[in-house]
Design a protein around this motif. Structure first.
Motif: not given
Ligand code: ASP
Ligand code: MG
Length: 439
Positions: A36-37, A42, A120, A182, A196-199
């Motif tokens: 992820s970042a 993000t 990312e 992501y 969001r949260g896609g990693s």
């Molecule tokens: N960096 C993206 C986010 O904060 C994806 C992830 O972290 O999964 O949503």
């Protein structure tokens, strides 16, 4: 091959990034590392993008400068030698020039998505050079060369798999490949993302695409828990979950996993393991095809639910009544979560109130309507619960003093859903924790 994903907090501090480098190096065999970042990035890029869309250039540029300071400090601590610190400065300067360039021009939704993708790209590049500095063979595997979504924003799993094959062949002389979570390309070939949260979803898609042995999702908690730790005092990590159980929990707000993550892994039977970077030895949660039958695994709750009861003598012995009721919800694109029926009434729940007034207006034509808002669905998850004797007795005994508005049982073998007023939710979760888990 393993797919190993690390979230923002696992790479958010230079010492953490170094720690996961060692963790990855200690894992046997080949692995694709999905990052992820850095934590907070993000969110910062979202704020910058929104400011630019709203023509707030000063606010956006201030935020860019703040973020740049953070990265300059980060590389100072991540790299040891002067020559790698210089590499780090070059990377930061290159990305922040791009941010300033994007900010200076005409900024639209496409620019926004390009901006969001940089978090990312930069984290993987920093990590890649850290491994280089400590003399560990590594390759960068660019997600934008294989990860794609179609015009409905659905990942193209088969194409992803086809594209990955030749790329991986050229990289088969190294054990560690690093790629971005992501980010992806959409059907217009523009840079896009998996929400969001896609990693987590990226990791699962790659795992399914290459039929990996295992997908490991590393976070900062020790797996999924049997209850909400913010509400009940004692919770425990769940050792094993089936894919179906995990999907029920992901929907019901167990924030630990992106809700779509399960789908590709389940399709190709690749186990997903949730692990804790802060406690590497902890077993975590294994999500796979296997599961123990007839056991309560977890409870979870979802707030913001509205229950609507439609009472109508026209329903008595009639057919087609439910269809007409459901069509009203369909017209207003409002999903129904729970249903329960009697001969003359039907109750449904929704979690999206945007079109409630219009829906009620139409439902009024069918009969008398009652609406209860501020409701919560309590979902009890387990494997083959509907085959086990006495399951409902245990649940209702635990909830003996809680007024229950609706129950849904048997719709899926993995779930019993109960609707209570949100004011009763904390009490209900605590009672179930004692009654079903002896905690
Ligand atoms: N960096 C993206 C986010 O904060 C994806 C992830 O972290 O999964 O949503
Ligand atoms: Mg996450």
């Amino acid at each position: 091959m393993l797919v190993v994903k690390f979230g923002g907090t696992s790479v958010g501090k230079p010492e953490r990034m170094k720690k996961i480098a060692h963790l990855v190096m200690s894992m046997p065999g080949k692995k694709i590392v999905v990052l992820s970042a850095l934590s907070g990035t993000t969110n910062a890029l979202v704020r910058i993008g929104e400011n630019l869309l709203a023509q707030q250039h000063t606010a956006a540029n201030n935020e860019i400068s703040e973020l740049e300071k953070h990265y300059l400090q980060f590389i100072k601590e991540l790299y040891s030698s002067e020559s790698y610190k210089a590499v780090g400065e070059e990377i930061v300067s290159r990305y922040f020039s791009l941010f300033r360039l994007l900010a200076a021009g005409k900024f639209d939704d496409r620019g926004y998505r390009e901006l969001l993708a940089q978090g990312e790209l930069i984290s993987t590049e920093l990590f890649y050079h850290h491994l280089q500095e400590i003399k560990t063979p590594v390759r960068l595997l660019p997600a934008l060369h294989f990860m794609s979504i179609d015009e409905n924003n659905e990942p193209e799993l088969e194409k992803i798999s086809e594209r990955l094959k030749p790329i991986l062949e050229t990289m088969n002389n190294v054990d560690i490949l690093v790629t971005q979570g992501y980010i992806c390309r959409n059907h217009r070939n523009e840079i896009d993302n998996l929400k969001r949260g896609g990693s987590d979803y990226t990791a699962s898609l790659i795992g399914a695409a290459i039929r990996a042995e295992e997908i490991q999702i590393w976070t900062d908690i020790d797996g999924m828990h049997n209850n909400d730790p913010r509400i009940v005092k004692k919770t425990m990590p769940i050792a094993e979950l089936t894919f179906d159980e995990a999907s029920e929990l992901a929907y019901f707000g167990a924030k630990i996993l992106h809700p779509s993550t399960i789908v590709p892994a389940q399709k190709y039977h690749v186990p997903v393991i949730l692990k804790n970077t802060m406690d590497e030895k902890a077993l975590g949660t294994i999500i796979s095809d296997k599961g123990s039958r007839g056991q309560f695994k977890a409870v979870a709750a979802k707030d913001g639910i509205t229950a609507i009861k439609i009472k109508s003598s026209r329903m008595l012995l009639a057919y087609g009544f439910l269809r007409r009721v459901f069509e009203v919800f369909e017209r207003y694109k409002t999903p129904i979560d729970m249903i329960s029926t009697s001969e003359v009434a039907v109750s449904v729940t929704i979690d999206e109130n945007k079109n409630l007034a219009k829906i009620l207006e139409e439902l009024n034509l069918f009969g008398t309507i009652e609406v209860d808002d501020n409701q919560s669905i309590i979902c009890i998850v387990g494997n083959m619960l509907s085959e086990k004797e006495g399951v409902l007795k245990e649940v209702f005994q635990s909830l003996a003093n809680i007024p229950i508005r609706m129950v849904s049982y048997g719709g899926s073998p993995n779930n019993i859903s109960i609707l209570v007023s949100t004011s009763q939710k904390d009490k209900a979760l605590n009672l179930l924790n004692e009654g079903l888990f002896n905690l």
